[in-house]
Design an enzyme around this catalytic site. Structure first.
Site, PDB file in Angstrom:
ATOM      1  N   GLY A 249       0.776  -1.241   0.000  1.00 25.46           N
ATOM      2  CA  GLY A 249       0.000   0.000   0.000  1.00 25.46           C
ATOM      3  C   GLY A 249       0.804   1.285   0.000  1.00 25.46           C
ATOM      4  O   GLY A 249       0.220   2.372   0.016  1.00 25.46           O
ATOM      5  N   GLU A 294       4.109  -6.560   1.819  1.00 22.75           N
ATOM      6  CA  GLU A 294       3.808  -6.958   0.440  1.00 22.75           C
ATOM      7  C   GLU A 294       3.685  -5.772  -0.493  1.00 22.75           C
ATOM      8  O   GLU A 294       2.607  -5.511  -1.029  1.00 22.75           O
ATOM      9  CB  GLU A 294       2.449  -7.670   0.406  1.00 22.75           C
ATOM     10  CG  GLU A 294       2.370  -8.939   1.152  1.00 22.75           C
ATOM     11  CD  GLU A 294       0.943  -9.456   1.229  1.00 22.75           C
ATOM     12  OE1 GLU A 294       0.806 -10.665   1.367  1.00 22.75           O
ATOM     13  OE2 GLU A 294      -0.011  -8.664   1.147  1.00 22.75           O
ATOM     14  N   PRO A 295       4.733  -5.021  -0.696  1.00 19.48           N
ATOM     15  CA  PRO A 295       4.614  -3.892  -1.609  1.00 19.48           C
ATOM     16  C   PRO A 295       4.538  -4.359  -3.067  1.00 19.48           C
ATOM     17  O   PRO A 295       5.250  -5.273  -3.463  1.00 19.48           O
ATOM     18  CB  PRO A 295       5.915  -3.109  -1.360  1.00 19.48           C
ATOM     19  CG  PRO A 295       6.862  -4.091  -0.762  1.00 19.48           C
ATOM     20  CD  PRO A 295       6.069  -5.174  -0.104  1.00 19.48           C
ATOM     21  N   GLY A 296       3.672  -3.730  -3.822  1.00 19.66           N
ATOM     22  CA  GLY A 296       3.557  -4.025  -5.253  1.00 19.66           C
ATOM     23  C   GLY A 296       3.840  -2.770  -6.051  1.00 19.66           C
ATOM     24  O   GLY A 296       4.895  -2.616  -6.674  1.00 19.66           O
ATOM     25  N   ARG A 297       2.913  -1.824  -5.928  1.00 17.37           N
ATOM     26  CA  ARG A 297       2.991  -0.567  -6.677  1.00 17.37           C
ATOM     27  C   ARG A 297       4.332   0.143  -6.505  1.00 17.37           C
ATOM     28  O   ARG A 297       4.936   0.628  -7.456  1.00 17.37           O
ATOM     29  CB  ARG A 297       1.864   0.346  -6.182  1.00 17.37           C
ATOM     30  CG  ARG A 297       1.691   1.640  -6.944  1.00 17.37           C
ATOM     31  CD  ARG A 297       0.704   2.566  -6.214  1.00 17.37           C
ATOM     32  NE  ARG A 297      -0.501   1.875  -5.818  1.00 17.37           N
ATOM     33  CZ  ARG A 297      -1.599   1.793  -6.563  1.00 17.37           C
ATOM     34  NH1 ARG A 297      -1.638   2.396  -7.717  1.00 17.37           N
ATOM     35  NH2 ARG A 297      -2.666   1.137  -6.145  1.00 17.37           N
ATOM     36  N   TYR A 338     -11.180   4.697 -12.044  1.00 14.86           N
ATOM     37  CA  TYR A 338     -11.324   5.591 -10.896  1.00 14.86           C
ATOM     38  C   TYR A 338     -10.604   6.923 -11.064  1.00 14.86           C
ATOM     39  O   TYR A 338     -10.060   7.474 -10.107  1.00 14.86           O
ATOM     40  CB  TYR A 338     -10.936   4.910  -9.564  1.00 14.86           C
ATOM     41  CG  TYR A 338      -9.774   3.937  -9.612  1.00 14.86           C
ATOM     42  CD1 TYR A 338     -10.000   2.589  -9.353  1.00 14.86           C
ATOM     43  CD2 TYR A 338      -8.486   4.348  -9.886  1.00 14.86           C
ATOM     44  CE1 TYR A 338      -8.948   1.682  -9.371  1.00 14.86           C
ATOM     45  CE2 TYR A 338      -7.430   3.455  -9.907  1.00 14.86           C
ATOM     46  CZ  TYR A 338      -7.671   2.116  -9.647  1.00 14.86           C
ATOM     47  OH  TYR A 338      -6.636   1.218  -9.668  1.00 14.86           O
ATOM     48  N   CYS A 365     -13.762   2.769 -28.209  1.00 14.58           N
ATOM     49  CA  CYS A 365     -15.081   3.354 -28.457  1.00 14.58           C
ATOM     50  C   CYS A 365     -15.810   3.588 -27.137  1.00 14.58           C
ATOM     51  O   CYS A 365     -16.821   2.942 -26.839  1.00 14.58           O
ATOM     52  CB  CYS A 365     -15.880   2.442 -29.358  1.00 14.58           C
ATOM     53  SG  CYS A 365     -15.042   2.182 -30.906  1.00 14.58           S
ATOM     54  N   GLU A 366     -15.294   4.460 -26.345  1.00 16.33           N
ATOM     55  CA  GLU A 366     -15.865   4.836 -25.041  1.00 16.33           C
ATOM     56  C   GLU A 366     -15.469   6.280 -24.807  1.00 16.33           C
ATOM     57  O   GLU A 366     -14.274   6.592 -24.875  1.00 16.33           O
ATOM     58  CB  GLU A 366     -15.204   4.031 -23.908  1.00 16.33           C
ATOM     59  CG  GLU A 366     -15.594   2.615 -23.753  1.00 16.33           C
ATOM     60  CD  GLU A 366     -16.944   2.431 -23.100  1.00 16.33           C
ATOM     61  OE1 GLU A 366     -17.363   3.312 -22.324  1.00 16.33           O
ATOM     62  OE2 GLU A 366     -17.580   1.410 -23.385  1.00 16.33           O
TER      63      GLU A 366
HETATM   64  N1  PLP Z   1      -1.330  -7.180  -0.500  1.00 15.06           N
HETATM   65  C1  PLP Z   1      -2.657  -7.237  -0.698  1.00 15.06           C
HETATM   66  C2  PLP Z   1      -3.429  -8.228   0.074  1.00 15.06           C
HETATM   67  C3  PLP Z   1      -3.294  -6.401  -1.609  1.00 15.06           C
HETATM   68  O1  PLP Z   1      -4.611  -6.470  -1.765  1.00 15.06           O
HETATM   69  C4  PLP Z   1      -2.511  -5.471  -2.338  1.00 15.06           C
HETATM   70  C5  PLP Z   1      -3.119  -4.553  -3.311  1.00 15.06           C
HETATM   71  O2  PLP Z   1      -4.278  -4.499  -3.560  1.00 15.06           O
HETATM   72  C6  PLP Z   1      -1.119  -5.442  -2.124  1.00 15.06           C
HETATM   73  C7  PLP Z   1      -0.563  -6.307  -1.206  1.00 15.06           C
HETATM   74  C8  PLP Z   1      -0.222  -4.507  -2.870  1.00 15.06           C
HETATM   75  O3  PLP Z   1      -0.543  -3.204  -2.654  1.00 15.06           O
HETATM   76  P1  PLP Z   1       0.344  -2.042  -3.311  1.00 15.06           P
HETATM   77  O4  PLP Z   1       0.512  -2.400  -4.747  1.00 15.06           O
HETATM   78  O5  PLP Z   1      -0.476  -0.832  -3.123  1.00 15.06           O
HETATM   79  O6  PLP Z   1       1.637  -2.021  -2.595  1.00 15.06           O
END
Ligand code: PLP
Length: 445
Positions: A249, A294-297, A338, A365-366
């Site tokens: 997050g 758990e960072p993704g973004r 969003y 086409c939107e």
């Molecule tokens: N972990 C869980 C359970 C999630 O639902 C998410 C994103 O929706 C993430 C990790 C990764 O979040 P972010 O990409 O914002 O770091």
């Protein structure tokens, strides 16, 4: 313009990423094109890993949340960087395993994991499943028993922290399809339930308070509440929390409305979270849990940009000027979903000053197929190369074939050189699964 270390304007006045000229990339690979800077991805993975090592004696694991961007190459990088990954579907699990990712460092998520996905996870021997339903616990118990073993699980709980973020991507409110609320007692109830199962090994808890969060305090508060819950479960049930997964997050820069955090700055977010866990453990007399984030973004988001070619430029006098591109919501649906904001850069004339306010329109086409609204650009002309910054996360992974547009390929840049990590789709790929049943074919006659 944003001048991350990875992004520069070169002597030709072109945008560069990771040492590669974006106009050259567009010429070589075509557009639309997702471009990822390998060095940035690795640096982010290392910042989180090293912070956990230094501040928490390595008693934990960084999981790359692969929903942000999933393909074999990114799992390979995560493996090389000695971190784990989380997956949220059979497809992500399959891709990770195909890339040679060790199953023991895979965590499986999902609010409604399908039976076959759980079976695949157990067959693969994933390290942990983050359970989010009673029926899921039953299924894991049955499948683990069949295989003559137990399965490690965590329970997804809602600590009730409201993070300051976009309401649609906030997931830890009590009214959420994810997790069980601490406040209303349902988290305790499912903990008791999981503990009653012989082939399920409950290791602890997981929470994820939302996405694109900049407030350190939100993570601190969530960590404190999770530790409080762990203390409550110890007192009431004698259950010792061995593992705590605090989700992802961490926010990234999309536009100048967002904070610009250096890679090392993300380490400070993790440090704050770790301090909160340590302080609460001391206060409540709890053992320090094995800690996961758990960072993704924040790992892939700013590492990626998307390149487009400008097509039609349409001015509606007194209203708006639309600059249309050869991509759109099929490669980046986040504005349509969003109203996510982005920063465009005219990559072919990146040194020029902004001259006008335009909206970047996709080719679908939107009417809602937009990428950025009322943004400043130099005067864009047909044939210019346009870059949208910070598209590394939740773009390719959310791409689709709407209007039977082809999902663009992805390239990875290392020290100025690029190569495919996801090849271009073809029209043949689009029709591969199309069939005409006999009864329909008969109608031709
Ligand atoms: N972990 C869980 C359970 C999630 O639902 C998410 C994103 O929706 C993430 C990790 C990764 O979040 P972010 O990409 O914002 O770091």
């Amino acid at each position: 313009m944003n001048t991350r270390e990875t992004l520069k304007v070169n002597e030709k006045g072109h945008l560069e990423i990771g040492g590669a000229d974006c106009v050259e990339l567009a010429r070589e690979f075509g557009t639309p094109l997702y471009v990822f800077d390998e060095a940035y991805i690795r640096r982010m993975m290392r910042v989180y890993r090293d912070t956990l090592e230094k501040e928490y004696a390595g008693n934990g694991l960084v999981l790359y949340a692969s929903k942000a961007f999933s393909c074999e190459a990114v799992y390979r990088i995560a493996r090389q960087e000695r971190i784990g990954v989380d997956v949220v579907s059979g497809g992500e699990l399959y891709t990770a395993l195909k890339a040679g990712f060790p199953a023991s460092k895979i965590y499986m998520h999902g609010n409604n994991k399908l039976d076959y996905e759980l079976e695949e996870a157990l067959d693969a021997g994933v390290g942990c499943i983050v359970a989010d339903a009673y029926a899921e616990i039953d299924k894991i118990d049955r499948e683990a028993k069949k295989r003559g073993r137990t399965q490690n699980i965590l329970l997804r709980i809602n600590p009730g922290v409201e993070a300051h973020t976009h309401a649609y991507i906030q997931t830890a409110k009590t009214d959420s399809k994810f997790g069980f609320s601490v406040a209303d007692g349902t988290a305790e109830k499912i903990t008791r339930y999981a503990l009653s199962k012989k082939h399920v090994n409950l290791r602890g808890f997981h929470c994820h308070i939302g996405s694109q969060i900049f407030e350190k305090q939100s993570f601190v508060l969530a960590a404190e509440k999770c530790m409080d819950f762990a203390a409550e479960m110890k007192e009431k049930l004698g259950f010792v929390t061995e593992e705590l997964n605090m989700g992802g997050g961490f926010g990234i820069w999309y536009t100048d409305e967002d904070k610009k955090i250096s890679p090392e700055g993300y380490g400070e977010y993790l440090e704050a979270l770790i301090s909160a866990v340590k302080a609460r453990a001391l206060e409540k007399g709890l053992k320090l849990p094995y800690l996961l984030v758990e960072p993704g973004r924040s790992i892939v988001g700013e590492a990626g940009i998307t390149l487009y070619t400008v097509g039609a430029v349409k001015e509606i006098p007194g209203v708006k000027k639309y600059v249309a591109i050869d991509g759109g919501m099929f490669d980046n649906p986040r504005y349509a979903l969003y109203q996510a904001k982005y920063t465009p850069v005219l990559a072919s004339r990146a040194g020029e000053a902004a001259a006008e306010l335009v909206s970047i329109a996709g080719k679908c086409c939107e009417s809602g197929d937009l990428i950025a609204v009322n943004v400043l650009l130099p005067k864009a002309e047909t044939g210019d190369i346009l870059a949208i910054l910070s598209t590394g996360a939740y773009n390719y992974s959310m791409a689709m074939n709407y209007n039977r547009n082809l999902i663009p390929p992805c390239v990875l840049v290392r020290e100025g050189k690029a190569d495919y990590i996801v090849r271009p789709q073809t029209y043949e790929d689009l029709t591969r699964n199309d069939v005409v049943p006999d009864f329909l074919a008969q109608t031709d006659k």
